[in-house]
Design an enzyme around this catalytic site. Structure first.
Site: not given
Ligand code: SME
Length: 306
Positions: A12-15
């Site tokens: 999912g979102c890499f942040w």
């Protein structure tokens, strides 16, 4: 000095994934980027179209003497929803698909047992791909350490998952080499209670056909629970984690304290695979526990031989 290794994880979102793994002891660098897509050096905007085949991915560099590849993978499988197809949290698209990619044969070999275990656990529902890395391009500078640069910025990873990451590191560092199960149960109860803030945290140990209370943190609790009785005895008899969102709706729930509104009970297994204890956690709030708690707590207990 040991040789550093790399691993590529899409979840999912890499942040949020980058932030989670940057806290793991033994991980020395985390780079957010785009992996296993078509073309070269894509921009965030291109990947965002969802037409490039690239997945938001985190490149981990780690010291295998301080954190093993199997532990990194177990943390990853606890962090993500391994059954979600092209989605994690509210983020949807092939760029948010889940993937584990490696760039050396040793990683493939070491990953195999964890991957077989996950295949056995989730069967056809497992939605994580894995294999050799085809390509990886670091993302734009503003995506690196995004949540450190933007405190309070968007993050699909729950605050509780970050707490579990710290808890698991504290447990493995403090309990390394300690073989006494009571010492471990006492220390784990304290660490979970302190890090997660739950109302009651403790162990019941199997003795004959009963559970007997072991080390715990919280109000005085029931001393003995028969097999099959209450949430604890049911988790033992059924040999599975029980998440109970409302204790009053659980048939046969044993009210050790009227303050408890929801609970989770996780079986502890000995080397033969038999249940030798259960970990019981209670909250004063209804619906305090989810599958995420189950995944992280099962991982925590699996770090030790009981
Ligand atoms: N409620 C548990 C009993 C143990 S206390 O919660 C500490 C149960 O039903 O098994």
């Amino acid at each position: 000095m040991s040789v550093k290794r790399t691993l590529y994880l899409a979840g999912g979102c890499f942040w949020g994934v980058a932030r989670f793994f940057s806290g793991v002891d033994g991980v020395s660098s985390v780079v957010a980027g785009y992996a296993n897509g078509n073309g070269e050096n894509p921009s965030y905007e291109e990947v965002y179209t969802d037409r490039t085949g690239f997945a938001e991915t985190v490149q981990l560099t780690y010291d295998p003497e301080r954190v093993s590849l199997p532990l990194l993978l177990q943390l990853y499988f606890a962090l993500i929803d391994p059954t979600a197809v092209n989605r994690q949290g509210p983020d949807v698209g092939t760029r948010y698909r889940s993937g584990i990619w490696w760039s050396d044969e040793a990683s493939a070999r070491e990953a195999a047992p964890v991957l077989s275990e996950m295949q056995a656990r989730y069967g056809a529902a497992l939605a994580v791909e894995w294999g050799p890395l085809r390509n990886f391009y670091p993302a734009e500078e503003y995506h690196q350490d995004y949540l450190e640069k933007n405190p309070g910025g968007y993050c699909h990873v729950s605050l509780r998952a970050f707490r579990y990451q710290r808890l698991i590191d504290a447990a493995r560092l403090q309990l390394e080499g300690e073989s006494d199960p009571v010492a471990r149960m006492a220390t784990l109860s304290s660490l979970i209670h302190r890090e997660m803030g739950f109302f009651w945290v403790g162990f019941y140990r199997v003795e004959g056909d009963s559970l007997v209370v072991g080390p715990y943190q919280g109000d005085p609790a029931c001393l003995r629970i028969a097999r099959g009785r209450g949430v604890c005895g049911s988790a033992w008899a059924q040999d599975r984690t029980l998440v109970v969102p409302d204790v009053e709706a659980f048939p046969g729930h044993i009210a050790c304290s009227s303050k408890s509104r929801s609970e989770i009970v996780v079986p502890v297994h000995d080397v033969s695979g038999a249940v030798c204890a259960v970990l019981d956690i209670d909250s004063t709030e209804k619906g305090a526990f989810t599958e995420e708690d189950a995944r992280f707590l099962e991982l925590l207990l699996s770090l030790f031989i009981w």
